[in-house]
Design an enzyme around this catalytic site. Structure first.
Site, PDB file in Angstrom:
ATOM      1  N   LYS A 148      12.802 -39.136 -49.380  1.00 26.44           N
ATOM      2  CA  LYS A 148      13.978 -39.835 -48.766  1.00 26.44           C
ATOM      3  C   LYS A 148      15.732 -38.947 -49.519  1.00 26.44           C
ATOM      4  CE  LYS A 148      16.658 -43.397 -51.584  1.00 26.44           C
ATOM      5  NZ  LYS A 148      16.393 -43.923 -52.524  1.00 26.44           N
ATOM      6  N   ASP A 188      15.559 -46.020 -46.750  1.00 21.84           N
ATOM      7  CA  ASP A 188      15.412 -46.594 -48.060  1.00 21.84           C
ATOM      8  C   ASP A 188      15.652 -47.919 -47.865  1.00 21.84           C
ATOM      9  OD1 ASP A 188      18.183 -47.649 -46.086  1.00 21.84           O
ATOM     10  OD2 ASP A 188      19.507 -47.094 -47.717  1.00 21.84           O
TER      11      ASP A 188
END
Length: 316
Positions: free
Chosen positions: A175, A193
């Site tokens: 991420k 996320d």
């Protein structure tokens, strides 16, 4: 005026769908158009009569992306940064806190340690004190000092522009790597996320709760060129309208495309009160927002919390 009736998510999209209006020249107009008029009745989502085909889902997903681009023509990363190193550190610090709190904290950090070499040579206790407002400051200090040392020792003090190199750095996962690649190097990537994960499941782009699987599945739906901006738009929507605990369904501009319509507040007036950041008329998360942002800059640390955001450590 009544909002458009929702379409049946199970039905295939027409070959030539009606054209959607172009994004307004003034981005501030987009924020006003997102909330329906007070007299409008909440849209009603039709229950699917048959399982949605893969083709229909892809068409609906791509239409969601197009319509979100009209609502958020100014979508951007909500961390303040001036170079790849600052973005990398800020993204690591954003774990388990809000971008707002990170943006309020990093000015002092980067003023004292502007380069990887400076941060790698810092006194840990001094770094801890500077980043304390972001929470988990001891673990985060270890991560950012470790990645700074790795940048100094292995990459000549420069942030690498490859996924396989970034994920080797302390505290950096996929991420964080995609945030840096997409926004500092222009390399397309999907940032999964908590907001992206929630909305991808609500919109039935995936049934998985594993970020890596979600990333892979969503990547098959959209062209690679869309991945970075898609991430920004979905995250913007999740932060402003499609919240985790109480989505503002009655103020959502894409109810006609949402299979999860009705999970949140459907009354337009009540839903408008749930809107966050510029959608609710409050400051955003960045102290230094990019040109074209229609909201107000966030206050510095100690300048008062934004009523449009979440408390430190909470979801925003």
């Amino acid at each position: 005026m009544k909002p458009p009736a929702p379409t049946d998510p199970a039905a295939p999209a027409p070959t030539n769908p009606p054209a959607t209006p172009a994004a307004p020249a003034n981005p501030a107009r987009a924020t006003r158009s997102a909330a329906p008029a007070a007299s409008a009745k909440p849209a009603r989502a039709a229950k699917p009569t048959a399982p949605e085909s893969r083709l229909a889902m892809v068409r609906r997903a791509r239409r969601i992306n197009r319509e979100l681009a009209e609502v958020y023509p100014y979508a951007h990363p909500e961390l303040d940064f001036r170079n790849p190193f600052e973005l990398l550190v800020a993204t690591v610090l954003s774990a388990q806190t809000t971008d707002l709190r990170v943006n309020q904290t990093t000015p002092a950090l980067f003023a004292k340690y502007p380069t990887p070499e400076d941060l790698a040579a810092a006194v840990p206790e001094e770094v801890e004190e500077l980043i304390r407002p972001t929470g988990f400051f001891r673990a985060k200090t270890k991560s950012i000092m470790g990645l700074a040392a790795a940048l100094r020792d292995d990459f000549g003090g420069q942030v690498p522009g490859r996924l396989e190199d970034l994920v080797k750095l302390p505290g950096v996962g996929r991420k964080t790597a995609f945030v840096v690649l997409g926004n500092a190097f222009g390399v397309p990537g999907i940032t999964v996320d908590t907001h992206f994960m929630r909305l991808a499941r609500r919109w039935r782009w995936t049934e998985s709760d594993d970020p890596v699987k979600i990333e892979a599945e969503v990547a098959t739906i959209f062209p690679k060129s869309e991945w970075t901006m898609l991430s920004h738009r979905v995250i913007f929507h999740g932060r402003r309208i499609c919240h985790a605990r109480k989505p503002a369904c009655g103020a959502c501009p894409i109810t006609h495309l949402c299979p999860a319509y009705g999970e949140g507040e459907t009354d337009p007036e009540k839903a408008r009160k749930l809107l966050k950041y510029e959608m609710g008329g409050f400051p955003g998360q960045r102290l230094n927002p990019p040109p074209g942002y229609p909201g107000r800059p966030a206050p510095p640390l100690g300048g008062g919390a934004s009523p449009g955001g979440a408390s430190p450590g909470g979801e925003a």
